[in-house]
Every structure is written in C-alpha cells, then in structure tokens.
Design a protein around this motif. Structure first.
Motif, PDB file in Angstrom:
ATOM      1  N   THR A   1      -4.891   4.951  -7.103  1.00  0.00           N
ATOM      2  CA  THR A   1      -4.220   5.385  -8.327  1.00  0.00           C
ATOM      3  C   THR A   1      -2.884   6.082  -8.094  1.00  0.00           C
ATOM      4  O   THR A   1      -2.133   6.288  -9.035  1.00  0.00           O
ATOM      5  CB  THR A   1      -5.127   6.371  -9.104  1.00  0.00           C
ATOM      6  OG1 THR A   1      -5.526   7.400  -8.193  1.00  0.00           O
ATOM      7  CG2 THR A   1      -6.351   5.676  -9.654  1.00  0.00           C
TER       8      THR A   1
ATOM      9  N   PRO B   1       0.662   2.346  -8.384  1.00  0.00           N
ATOM     10  CA  PRO B   1      -0.508   1.483  -8.125  1.00  0.00           C
ATOM     11  C   PRO B   1      -1.308   1.179  -9.386  1.00  0.00           C
ATOM     12  O   PRO B   1      -1.901   0.109  -9.494  1.00  0.00           O
ATOM     13  CB  PRO B   1      -1.337   2.308  -7.125  1.00  0.00           C
ATOM     14  CG  PRO B   1      -0.358   3.223  -6.463  1.00  0.00           C
ATOM     15  CD  PRO B   1       0.658   3.558  -7.530  1.00  0.00           C
ATOM     16  N   VAL B   2      -1.318   2.100 -10.338  1.00  0.00           N
ATOM     17  CA  VAL B   2      -2.016   1.833 -11.595  1.00  0.00           C
ATOM     18  C   VAL B   2      -1.269   0.762 -12.378  1.00  0.00           C
ATOM     19  O   VAL B   2      -1.857  -0.207 -12.857  1.00  0.00           O
ATOM     20  CB  VAL B   2      -2.144   3.127 -12.434  1.00  0.00           C
ATOM     21  CG1 VAL B   2      -2.747   2.823 -13.804  1.00  0.00           C
ATOM     22  CG2 VAL B   2      -2.968   4.167 -11.690  1.00  0.00           C
ATOM     23  N   MET B   3       0.050   0.939 -12.476  1.00  0.00           N
ATOM     24  CA  MET B   3       0.863  -0.047 -13.200  1.00  0.00           C
ATOM     25  C   MET B   3       0.666  -1.443 -12.593  1.00  0.00           C
ATOM     26  O   MET B   3       0.553  -2.441 -13.305  1.00  0.00           O
ATOM     27  CB  MET B   3       2.355   0.325 -13.126  1.00  0.00           C
ATOM     28  CG  MET B   3       2.721   1.589 -13.871  1.00  0.00           C
ATOM     29  SD  MET B   3       2.381   1.491 -15.654  1.00  0.00           S
ATOM     30  CE  MET B   3       1.198   2.821 -15.818  1.00  0.00           C
ATOM     31  N   GLN B   4       0.642  -1.491 -11.271  1.00  0.00           N
ATOM     32  CA  GLN B   4       0.535  -2.795 -10.619  1.00  0.00           C
ATOM     33  C   GLN B   4      -0.872  -3.376 -10.720  1.00  0.00           C
ATOM     34  O   GLN B   4      -1.048  -4.550 -11.005  1.00  0.00           O
ATOM     35  CB  GLN B   4       1.006  -2.679  -9.165  1.00  0.00           C
ATOM     36  CG  GLN B   4       2.537  -2.543  -9.127  1.00  0.00           C
ATOM     37  CD  GLN B   4       3.081  -2.032  -7.816  1.00  0.00           C
ATOM     38  OE1 GLN B   4       2.398  -1.346  -7.072  1.00  0.00           O
ATOM     39  NE2 GLN B   4       4.347  -2.333  -7.541  1.00  0.00           N
TER      40      GLN B   4
END
Lengths: 375, 375, 375, 375
Positions: free
Chosen positions: A274, A351-354
């Motif tokens: 995250t 990392p959340v967006m991706q």
C-alpha cells in the motif's frame, strides 16, 4: 426548519443530471429515504466529479517549528503512557481521519537513549525515516536494524515491530509514515500488542541488509513469498551514491529530476502493498516542470533547500522540512542552490493507485510547464 | 550381415517393457518401419530411463594448460578470419554438439589491445566472465561496458553485441558461456552480422550499471519489459563484498556454502531466459556435502583453490580453472585453504529446468553426505 | 586412413569463420583435442546457422495405413508385457530419439474392453486424443475421466496415471503425445511404476471438468498452484461449439483459420509447461496463407478432409490422419470441402519456445502467401 | 462553550495510549493544532482499533418494496434529464458517501423499450445484473451485448459504455454495482461524456462471449493486456449449469455452499481490479455456518428464497431481494426450501482486500458455528 435541497448538484450538460426539485419529486425522494434508498440524479454529479477534487491542501511542516514541540513531548508523556510518543501531521482538510494528506498518516517520533516502545503488530503498513540522533534501532519479526540519519526502514503490515534507542545513543527523531487512515477506511484494521511487550532478536543484527541488500544478487537460501520486501532497511549512503552515479548517465525526468524508487528486490515492485517510497535528487539550480497525477505524496527534505509549487502555492523548504502533495495537484520542484544538490525523500500511495488501476498523470502544457504562483 | 536386435532394452519389472524378439514380431517391426513407425515397447525402457543418465562426463580444464594454447591462437588466426578467436571446451561425451556439458557451450577468447570482434546478434543467450587483462569492453545494443577481472557481463539473445580491448589495455582473456547447443537442438537459432560490422555507442559508458546496479532501487525512467536483465554488467568488487557481508549473517547452504544468484533486478528472476549464473564463497576449510540435481553447471574458480568431487571423481582446482557438473551428478566442493576463502563463479541452465518444471534435487544420505572417491 | 577435415564449414562472409586448414593449424587443433578443447572457428558456422535447419521432415501418417497395424498389436503383445501397447510415429530425421517431429513423441495406443495399463508417473508431460471406440478412461492422481471421440486429456508430468477401457466398451484407439525426447535430451527424466500397479479413484468421476470446466468461473474451493492445468479433460462437443460460435464473429487468422488454444483456466496459459495444444476450424473451401515459426507441431485431423503444404510438399489428409510440421517450415492448410468445415487438433512445444524466449515467426511474402508445390 | 476533550479514547491496556488530560497538556495540544499537528496518543486508540468496526449496517432491500418506486421514476424523470434513471441503495451508516455498504455503490435502473442512456466513461468500475424484462443491451467499447434475466455484464473502468432497451423489448430493471464511493475516496475519479452521446457498435453482437466465453479455450488472435476481463458478459444459463454440475462433485464450502467466482479468463483472476463477483448455490435445506472476513459484500437473490443472519440480525429474502454484509460481520445463509436450490449473486471489493494484502477471515467457533439471532 429549513427545507432540504435535492437539486444542489445540477449541471446543464448533456449526459449529466439536471433535475429540478418539485414538490412531487421531493415527496418521492422522501419515500425513497424510508426504504434506505435515494434517486441517483440528486447526487450523481457530486459523487462522479469530472476529475478528482482532493479534500487535502498543500501543507509545509517546517522542522524548525516542529522540532521543539516534538522534543517537549518527552517531558510531557512517557512512551508507556503514550503507547508511542508521536506528534502527527494533521492536514486541515483531513482532520477527521488524522491524515497528513489523502489516506496517509505521518508523525514525528522522539526517543531518548535507553527508551523503547512496546512491540506490536497491525494491519497498517509502516515506515520510518530517521531525521536526527544516533543509536536508533528497529526490530521487525526478530530482525534488528541499527539506524542512522536518512536511513529508511520498513515495518510491514502484520509484522511484530518495536523501536528504541541504545543507551549509548542520543535523542533520536524520526518520521513515521503509515496507511492507518486507508486501512481504517477500508474497515480492515487489526491491532495486537506483543504478549511479552518485547520480542526476542532472533537473527544477526542487520542481517536483512546483508542478505538482500546486494545489487543484482539474490541469496541462495532466500525463499521469500511474503507480500513485502525482505530488505527492511535502505541505508542513506548507498542510496545517495546510487543517485549521484545515476545522475551522470541520465537527464532524469522533466518533472522529478533524478528519481529512484525503493523496491522489493524479490519482485522489483514496491516495498509494501500500500505504500511506495522514493528518493530523488535535484541538481544545483534544477527546476522541474509541473505535472499532476492521482495518489497522495508526503515529502521530507533529506538534503539541501529549495521550493515546490503545488497548485499555485509556493512552499520554501530546507533540510528536514516535510510537505505534502494532494492527489491530482500540479506540482513542480526547484533546488535553490547553484552549487549543491538537493534530495527529497517521498512516500506515497502509488502502489494502491497502480494495483487498483487508478493511476493517471498529466503534464502542465501551458506556460512552459510552470505554474503561476498565487499572490 | 548381423540381424538387428529389437529386444535389447528388456527389463523384467512389472510396468516396464519386456517383449522378446520372435520372427513374427521382427516381421511386424519391419512392416512398421515402412510406415515411419515403430513399436514403443522396443524402445520404451531406453527413452524412459528410471532417472537421468547424462551423456556428459565431469571434466577439469586447468588454466595452466589452456592459457598458452589460447594465447597461441593470436598468432595463428586473426579475429577477422576466425569471426571470434575462441578455444572452446569440448566435453568427451558431447563432442557432436560442441558442448562443455549438457547443452551449454563455453570457450576462452583472447583479444589484443586495439582488436575488436565484429558486431553480431543471435538467438543464443551469451555471457562473458573476465579472466585476465585490462581494457576489455563489451557493447550491447549501444551500451558500452568496461570490464575488469572477475566481472560478469551479459549479451542476451537478440541483442547486437561486440567485444574489444582498448588500445591502452593489455591482452585480455575471458570465458564465454552460451546456450548455442540448446538453441540448435531446439531448432530455433538465428544469426545476423551487423550491417556495419560495428555498432555505435549510443549511451554513456557503463550506464547500465549506473541505472540498474543500485541495491533496492529502481530508476524512475526505468521501463523495461524485455525478457532479460537490463543490468548487463555485474562487477566483481560489489559481488565479493556482498558475499563476505552475507557470510557474516548466514550459515549458507550445506551443499554450496554462501551462494548468491545473479538476478534481473526488474523481476528478481534469472538474468536470461535460458542461462542462470551465481557466485559462491567457500569459507577457509569449508567442505560441503554432496547433492545432485537436474541441470548442467560450468564453474570457474574466481578466487582460491580447493577441489570438487563429482560422481566420485576428485578434481583439484585453483584460480581460473574451469570444471563442469553434469545433470544429476552428485557433487561436493572443498576449500583447501585454512586461511583464505575460495569463490566459484558458475553458469548453468537452471532457468530452463525451472521454466519447464523439470528441476529436481536430492541430497546424498549415506556416509555423512560425502562421496567415496574412485580410485 | 583419410585426413580429418577442419575447414568444412568455411563461409566467405564478413563476421563468419573462414579459416583454411594448414599443417600448422591441424597440429594445433590436435593438441587442443588432447585438452578436451577445440577451435571455435572450425565449428562456428555449423553450430550457429543463419536460421534453424530442422532435422525433421514433413510426414503424413495415414490412418487407413496405421489402423490395421495398431489393431494387430493386440494379438502380438499383452499390455503387461509391453508396458504400454503403442505404435509410435518415427520421423525419418529423428529415428535416433524416437520422435515424431523435433523433440515430440507420438504414438497410437490400442486397448480392448477390460484392459488396463499399469499406473506410472514420469517427468514427461503427456496427453491423449481419442480416435475411436467407447468406454476409454484415464485416471490422473485419483481423478477418473471417461473419454469419447475427439476428447483431449492431460496426464501432466509427475502425476500418477493409467489408462483403460471399460468392460462394456469397445476397442479404443487414441493418440498419445509426449515430450519424452525433450526430457531425455535435457537429462531430466524420471520414471516410476505405481507400487500397487493400480491407483484408487479418490474423487467423483469427471470431477475435474465439473470443477474447472465452466466458462469464466472458478470454484471457491479451487486453490491450485501446480504448474499444469487442473482441467484434465477437454471434451470435443463444447470445443467444437466454441469454434463454431467464435467463427461467427471473427475472420480468424490468415494462417490458421479459426484457432483456439486449450488453456489452463487458472492462469490462461498453456495446459502444461512443455506442451501446448489447440483445435482449429477451417471453413468450407478455406485456404490459409503460409507462414513459418519456431517450434514443432503434430496435427491430427479431427473432422473433414483437405491438405497442407509444408515446405513445398503437399500432404492430403482426411479424418484421423496425423501429420507434422517441423520447426521453421513454411506451412499452409486447406479445407477441400465446399460444404463442411474441417478441424485440426494440434499439439506442440510452443510453451517451450515461449518460456525460453525463442519464438519467432514470419509470413511468406511472395506469391500471395502461397508456396509452390514441389513436383 | 464546552471544553474539548482530548482523552476520550484512553485504554488501560499496556501498549495502548492512556494519557489523561491536564491543563498543561491541553495547552500543548492547542499549540500543536496551530502547526497543523496533534499528539498521536489523543487519537491512537481511535484510529487503530483492535479489529475493524464497520460503519455500515446489514440492510435488506425487498424487491416488492423497491420495484414500484423504481418503475415510478419512469414517469418522474427522463433519462436525458437524470443522466441515468437510477434509484440507489443507501446504507444508513454510509449516507454521506451514497454507498450501499462500505465503499460500494448499488442502484436499480429502469429503462423502457426504445430508451437509451448516453454513452460515458469513468474511472469507476461497474457491473450490471439483469433483474427483469427483455431486450436490454449494453455497449462496451463498441461491443454490444444482449442481456437476459440473471445475466451479469461488466463495464470496466475507462471504457465507453451505454445501456438501452430494444424497441421490441419490455421495461427492464437491472441492478448496477460500482465502486464510485471508493474511487471518490481515493481521489481518483474522472468522468467523461461521449462526444457523440452514442458510440458506434464496431464488432459483431455478443462477440465477447463468442470469443472469450469458451471453457478452457483461448482464441488465437486474443491478445489482451488490459486490467479487466475481455469477457464482458456472463450469461445465467451456463453459470447455473456450472453450479449444478459442480454441486454433484463437491461438498462446497461450509460457509458458502457451492460458490463460483466470475473470473477474467485471461488471468484466472477477478473480473475487474476493484470489484469481484460470484454466484453461489445453496442446496435445498442447506444452512451454512457463520464466518466473517474483511471486505464488503452485496447480494442479490437470483433464485429461490431463504434467509441470512448477519451479526445476529436475521434477514429473510426471496428472489430479486438485495442485502449487504459489512466488513468483518459474521454471516451465514440458509435455503428455506426443502425441494429447490437457491442462488445468490454477489459483488464485492475482495480484489481490493487481496491486492492491498488486507484480507483476513475467521470462522465462528462457538455454538456449532451458528449465531444467536438478536430478539
């Protein structure tokens, strides 16, 4: 009592909701409310904006302001009473969720020689970035790491971890970074205190770096299938050297100068599920162009001084200052020095967006890529 | 003329083929041959052995023997006439396919200052390991790398590559490792000579290392989706330091001492699709236990001296010697020195075994894990 | 005794080896041989061809020829003596390794009602394609599958498996496909006979299809991390229906008509690590264009009749015939019927080509994409 | 004016914050607020709960209540004015974000023959589940799909999509499911109206199913690297058949009966990055045991009738009813019929929990795994 308004979000654009309140409709809406329901067109334009509208605002936390308050907490509360003796950064737009920006939490923690915080584990992913002092250490699942200035250390979600300062050290201050607000919002947070309040150190000190911190090499006995990096500590010296070396062979990014992401060496991916992190170098006098992207970002100035312009607001920073960039805010960075480079540490929810397929970015096209600073 | 025998592979074991030749059957077999067919039971036990039977034998190529022959080739042929001026290692069991062991090719190449081999590309994956001399360099797809002793460099399949030695250098010898026999056997080999015989250097020298060779860091602008490592050069010094550092925190493997695999930093996986490589350190006096596994292995002694026992055959080695371990052969290694560590560079087809789900290993259980050396 | 020739592979092309034998060189070569070594330039052009040269030749095995021989084997050997009563297809260029093409083995197996072959396991991956008869079944790791005409069933590497025909069935013939030659060549083959010669059926009959054979659905309790498909049986009817349905919405491939790959539903990838399979439909009168690619292919005609042209050689086929396409051979297919579609089942080593990054393909540019048939 | 309380969250547990307000501390807290900061120990126990506390409550939306309101909207607003004519489900605990549960939105949309909603695209991922009527269709990026009762269709994030009902159809009602609240909360939402308000249908009708909807088969020309399933429509009939067939060979899950996840056939993973979906079958009389897990779930009864107990609250449902299960709420399901099976369609944010490494589950241990229903 004032009448409730149901048509506050009307837009006169084809394809958008544009329904005016009428007595009949209002009566209808109220009957829907009794069924735990509503008419989408009364909220559609609100919940489906044309582009992200961040609740967070750009903030600069100057270390010269924060430091004395952080140090004063030592006199005011003990680590035992406080759990963790931390001053957290509170974005004016995100006070309700105690976030520094978006869904990211950050705080400044201080510890005196010989102090140690109790061991615990939680669903939140956490990191620390050492700001000052000697003798700090962190223990993660039995792996002890000694920490110096600008070192970056992980305490991934689900691990037992604790922090302390050696008897022979000095008062230490570090920045904590966590996804507590996100994990809470996702209603997925668990917390546990270690049954012994302390965990045993079960591996050689700094074994994580000695095992996983070699460039282009993976240990033979290194099976690792956890969802976070087995390299828990990223030291400042090799990181800075890497940036300097890389700067010799690259122009870097027009938006970020020479930037390197901290990665999980097993996968090449982000250090935790995250939270991502990076260190970037701005050459003497370098002034980047503005762009914007989804995701929330918290920066700490690891070296040098300069300024950033965020949605038209100029923030002048120097070493140890912290500032944030909200989602979809235009931002550009400048190194004020004509002789020294400047380095920005950053952690974020990229990392959340991706992972959720929500990343999008856009360069500022006009004015040579530079924002106009608001008066 | 002698009658052909069809029952040479009979085994009197339930579940195995055990059919005796009869005149009727022999007639039947011959009628099948006319249809481009045969009876499985005449070959089943041959083509489905109980366990792998390698055609390769353990061989030690002593550098003191090889070196003068390699150097002599300089007087005998020019790089232009030879294409590449290389002495290859020829396993007695694999002469037909010019392999050093299994499906792996290896050779020793020599180049004098100012010489350069013409640029080419092929479906084979290749690597070099520098043995002696200064001034060697390799160019891969426009990336030039300067090379020193014990440096390991990739020339992955499909890339344009060429090798040379700088005018100011000395005579250089290196080991080439390729999968030429495998690619040929798989009938998938293409070869191309560069239209200009030389390629332009289009990036800063050693940019690959400066971009991808940082521990736990990935460059921002580092998009990479090729099937091989973007880190083309793995230098000796950081590799040796990594082993020494790792040795302080690990017992290592009972079979291999302290071993680290060279990896693709983007994926954590092997450096190329068909060839893996590693460097291992044997502590002073360390004697490993024997195990065996599928896959073929070629070792070069990067440092120190000792011996290996391979299927009961003892091979005594010292720096720069090369030896091989055939598939499913028991092997154990020993460092003869009581004061210095020894290092073995190795390349192998482990990525093939793993990609095709054919890897299997087994420890020697008897005699404390040590083989009896054949008289 | 004739002198050995070392310069047989010379090519007068810049970048290729072009060294003429001289007495001095010959003496040198012989001294190298004593060291288990050789000069690369004497073999370089042989082992690094400009493009793949397959040892296999195109072959058509007509079922009307093969069938009687296959049936006759029933009278000649018992399954117990034969292990498996199979007539294998032997490519004239690959007799030494008992391959039908490249590194692929294929055979025709016959079994009478009530017969059953003993259970065994091996490192080779295997498949069967049912040609005629009723009552055939296969058991894979305790999962029993009943089989009908044109059904395709897997017996992946490492699984216990056995084949039989029910008492109430009829004589059954099926095609076996395996990677035995490849696994042997890679020196990675293990073979085991089941201790009881029979395995217990431990799951409901056809549970694999009922669990994994649903379009776009994955069972809740379906954890699966093996390297092969958990769907062991691919039935003819839904496969043919899928092709017909797909044909309505696609032009298909100019080289292959409407082709669908059998896949592992857990990953979307090939059914096994070393063997892929597909079924393709050629519309009435369809004549594809020629292309070539790396990898070896074995076809069985599941439906209809037509012809293929392979490297200029025309092979006329009808239902149940088998033919092969060697690596890098141009091939095109034609359906001779103007009213009925034709279907070709195919298995191949495409997963090997892809896993090892060796796949390459090329369309025939000239003559409208059609080969000239050799006289 | 009342004094603010800073010690509301004290817990007298070692390792937790337990600091009492004093005048000195309150003054300190206020000085922190001026710096956009706070003391962690005043909020730590609030933002790091021992386990998730969902803001959502279990709700049952009965179709017999909802249906007339949904149909009435036809008379009240046009699709043009409304954008989309939808009645959304509003969880009492989540009114502020217009969510049905957690961060999931759901609504019931009605459309009359000949109506069509304008084409648009958004960052939210969306799905529809058809409840009644004939002639409904959806167009996704030029692919038109005809839809029947209990069909499940995707409109993934970033795709142009529009919905309509054919002239010859009947009034149609379907359930929409989206992650609008999540995407908004993550400040990553973009919305666009199609420039023409309608998109062209550029592929054969239902080509997605004909291309990707075959069990265990992948089309040859099917390159697909988007982050969502290329199979946009999952029809009811093959889904129900798959469940019935699977039920014959499995006991199913003790918590969920026979459950199958809708998957992306290219990867075997969830249909979209943020939303998963499943269909489960409860056998006649089946009563599952209770468990709880992170993630929010919305169910629609596709077939049959029964009840669910959610955190001690019993909800009796019948065909077309909708209910939700909040994160970490115990839940168990029962089929009231002794003769017919019952089917529950479900969509959820499980892919988010899994991608972010936040999934956790727990069975109810006491009382045979069954909850006590609250009076």
């Amino acid at each position: 009592m004032a009448e409730q308004n149901y048509d506050a979000y009307r837009e006169g654009v084809a394809g958008r909701a544009d329904v005016e309140d009428t007595p009949e409709l209002i009566a209808y809406y109220r009957s829907l409310e009794k069924l735990e329901a509503g008419a989408l067109w009364t909220v559609a334009n609100k919940i489906e904006p044309w582009q992200p509208r961040s609740e967070s605002v750009p903030v600069l936390w100057r270390y010269r302001d924060m430091r004395e308050h952080v140090l004063r907490s030592v006199d005011l509360v003990s680590p035992e009473k406080a759990g963790r003796r931390v001053i957290y950064l509170s974005n004016p737009g995100r006070r309700e969720v105690s976030a520094a920006v978006g869904w990211l939490y950050s705080g400044l923690q201080v510890m005196h020689p010989g102090e140690v915080a109790s061991a615990h584990a939680h669903s939140s992913s956490a990191l620390r970035f050492i700001m000052e002092g000697t003798g700090a250490y962190t223990v993660v699942d039995g792996h002890k790491m000694t920490l110096g200035r600008n070192d970056f250390v992980l305490t991934p979600n689900g691990t037992w971890h604790e922090h302390g300062v050696a008897e022979e050290g000095t008062a230490c201050i570090w920045q904590d970074g966590l996804d507590i607000p996100l994990v809470n919002a996702l209603e997925a947070g668990f917390y546990a205190v270690h049954p012994d309040l302390r965990q045993a150190v079960t591996h050689p000190v700094n074994d994580s770096t000695a095992t996983w911190g070699a460039p282009g090499l993976r240990p033979q006995n290194g099976d690792w299938n956890k969802r976070y990096s087995p390299l828990f500590k990223y030291e400042w010296e090799p990181t800075y050297e890497a940036l300097v070396r890389h700067a010799r062979v690259t122009d870097g990014s027009p938006f970020d100068g020479v930037l390197m992401h901290y990665v999980n060496p097993v996968t090449g991916g982000p250090v935790m599920s995250t939270i991502g992190a990076s260190m970037q170098l701005l050459r003497p006098g370098e002034q980047t162009r503005a762009h914007r992207h989804t995701g929330s970002f918290i920066y700490q100035v690891a070296k040098g001084s300069g300024y950033s312009i965020i949605n038209g607001k100029r923030l002048d920073w120097t070493e140890r200052d912290i500032f944030c960039v909200p989602s979809w805010a235009f931002h550009e960075h400048a190194n004020s020095s004509s002789s020294d480079d400047a380095c920005l540490f950053c952690f974020n929810d990229l990392p959340v967006m991706q992972a959720l397929n929500l990343y999008r970015e856009e360069a500022l096209a006009e004015n040579g890529g530079h924002q106009t600073v608001a008066a």
